[in-house]
Design an enzyme around this catalytic site. Structure first.
Site, PDB file in Angstrom:
ATOM      1  N   CYS A  83       0.904  -1.380  -0.134  1.00 16.14           N
ATOM      2  CA  CYS A  83       0.043  -0.206  -0.044  1.00 16.14           C
ATOM      3  C   CYS A  83       0.905   1.089   0.008  1.00 16.14           C
ATOM      4  CB  CYS A  83      -0.973   0.078   1.258  1.00 16.14           C
ATOM      5  SG  CYS A  83      -2.325   1.212   1.127  1.00 16.14           S
ATOM      6  N   HIS A 194      -3.692  -4.753  -0.124  1.00 20.46           N
ATOM      7  CA  HIS A 194      -3.404  -5.347   1.093  1.00 20.46           C
ATOM      8  C   HIS A 194      -3.623  -6.861   0.987  1.00 20.46           C
ATOM      9  CE1 HIS A 194      -3.319  -1.393   3.563  1.00 20.46           C
ATOM     10  NE2 HIS A 194      -4.219  -1.058   2.783  1.00 20.46           N
ATOM     11  N   GLU A 196      -2.612  -8.843   3.026  1.00 18.89           N
ATOM     12  CA  GLU A 196      -3.113  -9.466   4.374  1.00 18.89           C
ATOM     13  C   GLU A 196      -4.564  -9.665   4.504  1.00 18.89           C
ATOM     14  OE1 GLU A 196      -2.754  -5.289   5.486  1.00 18.89           O
ATOM     15  OE2 GLU A 196      -1.636  -6.540   3.956  1.00 18.89           O
TER      16      GLU A 196
END
Length: 219
Positions: A83, A194, A196
């Protein structure tokens, strides 16, 4: 046993990054969240996350005495930007009239615009770009291993990276325009989304990074 350092400069939700890495890292590897320049310099792999405003991120990187450290490790070992950790690798951002960034790659971080429109329907798009979007893999890379092309990843951003060299673009996405969703050069891979928070595809990308030797191609 390898050490994977997640750089903590106060500008990211690191818990979700660490939790995801803990699920996919090789057994015995150690994940450390650190703002210590020495700990970052001694790690085997580096994750550089970030969120928020470019001005604030650059201020905090400098305040934690990490500016030169990030530049050093980005030139030496497997490095993953996430990001804002991708955007600040470029030279400058259009945010707030212009912000100087780390300058590892020529290019500008650009604003999507006040009222971007869907290229197919003409409908006005919301800013920030928030939600799931397909990523088209621009070229082969070890971090794409096992991830089907056009897999969906989770994005939250109002600005996008526009590198000057199209050769470092590793993935693109579409939101009114086609934009650089991932870049790769030598031992650096950086992605706007992202991973994750991107379910199976994101975990696979982190899995690949935790085993990557920094070579740009699979041998």
């Amino acid at each position: 046993m390898a050490v994977l350092a997640v750089i903590d400069y106060g500008m990211g939700n690191l818990r979700s990054v660490v939790n995801a890495l803990s699920r996919v890292a090789p057994a015995g590897d150690r994940i450390v969240v650190t703002s210590s320049p020495q700990a970052v310099l001694s790690a085997d792999r580096i994750v550089f996350p970030g969120q928020g405003a470019a001005r604030d991120c650059m201020h905090e990187i400098a305040a934690h005495e990490l500016t030169e450290v990030v530049k050093t490790v980005a030139g030496q070992r497997p490095f993953l930007g996430i990001c804002m950790g991708m955007q600040v690798l470029l030279e400058h951002s259009e945010e707030n009239g212009g912000i100087q960034l780390l300058g590892l790659f020529p290019g500008t971080v650009r604003y999507f615009g006040v009222s971007p429109r869907d290229s197919r329907t003409g409908e006005r798009l919301k800013i920030p770009h928030m939600g799931w979007n397909q990523v088209r893999q621009a070229r082969a890379h070890p971090l794409w291993s096992g991830i089907p092309d056009l897999s969906r990843f989770y994005f939250v951003h109002s600005y996008y990276a526009a590198p000057a060299d199209p050769g470092i673009v590793a993935g693109t996405a579409e939101y009114g325009i086609d934009f650089c969703a991932a870049l790769a050069c030598d031992n650096i891979f950086a992605i706007q989304c992202h991973p994750e928070k991107s379910a199976e595809a994101g975990l696979r990308l982190l899995h690949n990074f935790a085993r990557w030797n920094g070579e740009p191609q699979t041998t």
